[in-house]
Scaffold this active site. Structure first.
Site, short mmCIF file in Angstrom:
data_model
loop_
_atom_site.label_atom_id
_atom_site.label_comp_id
_atom_site.label_asym_id
_atom_site.label_seq_id
_atom_site.Cartn_x
_atom_site.Cartn_y
_atom_site.Cartn_z
N HIS A 66 0.84 -1.20 0.00
CA HIS A 66 0.00 0.00 0.00
C HIS A 66 0.87 1.24 0.00
O HIS A 66 2.11 1.15 0.07
CB HIS A 66 -0.98 0.00 1.18
N ASP A 70 5.75 4.35 5.30
CA ASP A 70 6.56 3.32 5.96
C ASP A 70 6.52 1.99 5.21
O ASP A 70 7.14 1.01 5.65
CB ASP A 70 6.12 3.13 7.42
N HIS A 71 5.84 1.97 4.06
CA HIS A 71 5.82 0.76 3.23
C HIS A 71 6.27 1.01 1.79
O HIS A 71 6.55 0.06 1.07
CB HIS A 71 4.42 0.14 3.21
N HIS A 156 -7.45 -1.81 5.40
CA HIS A 156 -6.44 -0.83 5.82
C HIS A 156 -6.61 0.52 5.13
O HIS A 156 -7.02 1.49 5.76
CB HIS A 156 -5.04 -1.39 5.60
N ASP A 177 0.09 -4.32 6.09
CA ASP A 177 -0.89 -3.86 7.08
C ASP A 177 -2.27 -4.30 6.61
O ASP A 177 -2.62 -4.10 5.44
CB ASP A 177 -0.85 -2.34 7.21
N HIS A 399 -5.62 -1.33 11.76
CA HIS A 399 -4.78 -2.51 11.95
C HIS A 399 -5.60 -3.53 12.74
O HIS A 399 -6.51 -3.17 13.49
CB HIS A 399 -3.52 -2.17 12.74
N HIS A 421 6.52 -5.96 11.74
CA HIS A 421 5.80 -4.70 11.93
C HIS A 421 5.18 -4.61 13.32
O HIS A 421 3.98 -4.41 13.48
CB HIS A 421 4.72 -4.55 10.84
#
Length: 753
Positions: A66, A70-71, A156, A177, A399, A421
């Protein structure tokens, strides 16, 4: 066939931490990377995953779950600043993710370009975007042979997916996530219909349980309303995309039901959110039934009635702070900088104001620290600011909590579960809880919690079975029988069959191409043989199946004497045989122009005065030894040949094998001995020994003919053999007598045999 392949899982980020997700999967020579994020608590190079620990040119595919930073934010750096483009790797993400990722990265570059920590330029960002391949949910993608994957909805945020990856038959589910709860606009995460061998799953909340959506929304709207009633401003720090849209839907509906709030403005202070709202309106079909049904009634839920985008002219923050009560959604969610941080510093001293943290806060950020309700906070300029505004926490982070995560892990039924994670404490508690659950059920499921750069190796022992079909299956083999056939591998399944059945069972075919070249030459057969021997060292001479004189060169090419001045070259076509045939053809066609052929007379001539004529006389191994001696003498001077006496008495300890002695000096202390049987060099001096070995290697290479360096094919029948003698045909198409089937192999040790 026993097979114990190993899957290597290496976390370059998100190992016992939240942030910079980057998971490397390596199996059977294939490398897949899942997510490439940055750490929100750090800046510049420190925020990246440990990218230097991987040769990115070996990566076959990068899969992005996604668009959150942070991804996905390190993707451009990896594509443009590492050697990723030296390989054949491809990058995949869903259509909505790519659409939003473009705006996210433009904003990321704009924010980072104002500092010295910029990771890449706008041009590099644009170049990386053009190489991303968009995919759809449930679409089967094959990036390279042996690797395939299918995206499944993960909840998410818009476009988020989990990937079911198949590498050489091993199935891995990487969730990224995910959320198992359907909210106002997103579907919940799916459980793939295929059971994976390995599940790599987030553990953000550990064993923590979150309240239900209805209770959470009621508490949220009540809290916002109470702050408005006391005359305060409500600050909702959130990321521009994802949870912000969910909160806007909740607030817009609540304002619609409460006319007394219509004069209280609700703003979202994000140009990025405004840009991406068009993306949300474009991908309505990927959202849940609630959104799709409203859209079908011409009611676009993302055209808000009571919410407006807040323009941000110079000094807008102070104007909002000094104005009447309002609600502001501002980014970023971690309060590190930007509009949310500026508003917090202005509103913090007023007790009427309220701060509501609506998402998960990473350790090391102000959003995490302020939840402890400190009396003071430190401003961006280093000044101390009193904190009197109220601080509340409500999780809309989408989450999974412990109940949802544990249920999903049990539904997937993977043999190995890898937790990522999550902070070390939360992850450890989740591992302990899940281990206990599986133990109570007597299920052997391994739970792993690797740290960053700690390679987890998982072995999957299995049996690779080759099925014998066709002719080979007609007769059942007995114990210790050797079965010979073609092994056909397709998608890591194996089939053993007779070459004659290849076309029927595999749709493939084999053939042997025999090439023939006729030549008219004005020289004699003996001169042809003499030139061939001069080039190739030695040749085989005999008769073919029709009794025609034939010379076989290097066991591969037959030169046939069809008529007085007519030759035919015949060989089975392969890469090596074709090269040998080309050289033979070039040699023969140049015989009549060769200066060496001027010795040819009208009478018979033995050519014994030519240098290579000695190959016909005496022991060829002795001749070869003489040449090696000449080579060694040219380098070292005197070389003696030691031959043991036949039948003579040998003193104890004396070597009874032929040898060459290389004299270095009169003392004899550094003499080198070369055993002519084993070609082993012995010498008291290590330096001299290595030098003699090097020269000996050059000598053997120099004096060896091409034929001696090449394993020949089937021997020829001698000229005096009866052409009518019973013959057998070898698989390569050459005819052989029963007495000449052995292959000729000349090894280097033959110099003394």
């Amino acid at each position: 066939m026993a097979d114990s392949p190993t899957l290597s899982v290496t976390l370059l980020g998100a190992g016992q931490e939240v942030g910079r997700s980057c998971c490397v999967l390596q199996y059977r020579g294939k490398t897949i990377v899942c997510d490439t994020g940055v750490h929100p608590a750090y800046n510049g190079m420190a925020s990246l995953p440990f990218v230097d620990e991987l040769d990115w040119s070996t990566v076959d595919a990068i899969l992005i779950t996604h668009f959150h930073l942070d991804h996905a934010a390190a993707l451009t750096y990896i594509m443009e600043k590492t050697n990723f483009r030296d390989g054949k790797g491809k990058v995949y993400m869903t259509h909505p993710t790519k659409a939003v990722h473009k705006f996210m990265m433009q904003d990321f570059v704009r924010m980072s370009s104002s500092s010295s920590d910029a990771l890449f330029t706008p041009l590099e960002m644009s170049m990386s975007l053009s190489s991303i391949i968009p995919v759809s949910a449930h679409q089967l993608i094959t990036p390279c042979p042996g690797v395939s994957f299918t995206p499944y909805h993960a909840g998410h945020v818009l476009g988020a997916c989990m990937f079911l990856i198949d590498i050489a038959g091993l199935k891995i589910l990487y969730t990224g996530d995910y959320s198992r709860e359907e909210d106002r606009h997103l579907v919940k995460a799916e459980v793939p219909p295929v059971r994976p061998d390995v599940l790599i799953v987030e553990s953000t909340y550990g064993v923590q349980s979150l309240e239900g959506r209805d209770e959470k929304e009621l508490r949220f709207t009540s809290l916002v309303h109470s702050i408005i009633r006391r005359g305060g401003h409500v600050l909702l720090p959130t990321f521009a995309l994802g949870r912000a849209q969910e909160l806007l839907l909740i607030l817009d509906e609540y304002w619609k039901k409460h006319p007394d709030l219509h004069n209280v403005p609700v703003y979202y202070a994000s140009n990025l959110a405004r840009k991406c709202m068009a993306v949300y309106q474009t991908y309505i079909h990927t959202m849940n039934s609630n959104i799709r049904s409203r859209f079908a009634k011409r009611d676009n839920p993302f055209v808000f009635k009571h919410i407006s985008n807040l323009s941000q002219p110079r000094g807008w923050e102070r104007k909002i702070a000094e104005g009447p009560p309002c609600v502001v959604l501002a980014s970023p969610g971690f309060l590190q900088s930007g509009p949310s941080r500026e508003l917090l510093e202005l509103w913090a001293p007023d007790s009427r104001n309220g701060l509501i943290i609506t998402g998960y806060s990473i350790e090391g950020t102000l959003a995490r620290d302020i939840m402890t309700e400190p009396d003071e906070i430190t401003g961006l300029k280093g000044n101390t600011i009193p904190r009197k505004l109220s601080v509340d926490y409500l999780s809309f982070s989408a989450h999974v909590d412990y109940a949802q995560n544990s249920e999903f892990i049990e539904l997937v039924k993977a043999q190995h579960v890898v937790l990522v994670h999550g902070e070390q404490t939360a992850m450890g508690r989740l591992k302990a809880a899940m281990t206990a659950r599986f133990k109570d059920r007597d299920e052997d499921v391994k739970i792993h919690t690797p740290r960053n750069l700690e390679t987890l190796e998982l072995s999957f022992r299995g049996e690779r079975v080759a099925k014998a079909i066709g002719t080979l299956a007609n007769k059942a083999p007995q114990e210790n029988d050797v079965i010979s056939g073609l092994l056909v591998s397709k998608d890591y399944s194996y089939t053993l069959l007779d070459p004659r059945d290849l076309k029927d069972f595999a749709g493939l075919s084999t053939c042997t191409v025999t090439q023939r070249q006729k030549l008219v030459l004005g020289v004699g057969w003996d001169l042809v043989r003499w030139h061939l021997e001069g080039m190739y060292g030695s040749v085989e001479e005999g008769l073919d199946k029709d009794g025609v004189k034939t010379i076989r060169v290097m066991g591969a090419v037959d030169v046939k004497h069809n008529a007085e001045h007519e030759l035919t070259l015949e060989w089975d076509s392969t890469a090596s045989n074709d090269m040998i045939a080309d050289s033979v053809l070039a040699l023969i066609t140049g015989i009549d122009k060769s200066p060496a052929s001027v010795k040819l007379t009208s009478s018979q001539h033995s050519h014994t005065h030519h240098p290579h004529a000695d190959s016909h006389e005496g022991d060829p191994s002795i001749t070869r030894i003489q040449r090696i001696v000449w080579f060694l003498e040219a380098h070292f001077g005197d070389v003696e040949l030691h031959m043991p006496e036949v039948g003579g008495e040998q003193e104890q300890g004396e070597n009874n094998e032929p040898a060459l002695i290389v004299r270095m000096d009169d003392s004899g202390e550094t003499d080198a001995h070369i055993n002519l049987v084993t070609l082993v060099v012995s010498c008291p001096s290590e330096t001299v020994r290595k030098r003699v070995e090097a020269v000996l290697d050059m000598a053997i290479t120099t004096v060896s003919s091409l034929t001696e360096s090449f394993i020949t094919g089937v021997s020829m029948a001698p000229e005096d053999a009866d052409p009518k003698q019973e013959k057998s045909t070898s698989p390569d198409g050459h005819a052989n007598t029963e007495t000449t089937e052995d292959k000729i192999t000349v090894a280097e040790a033959d110099v003394a045999s």
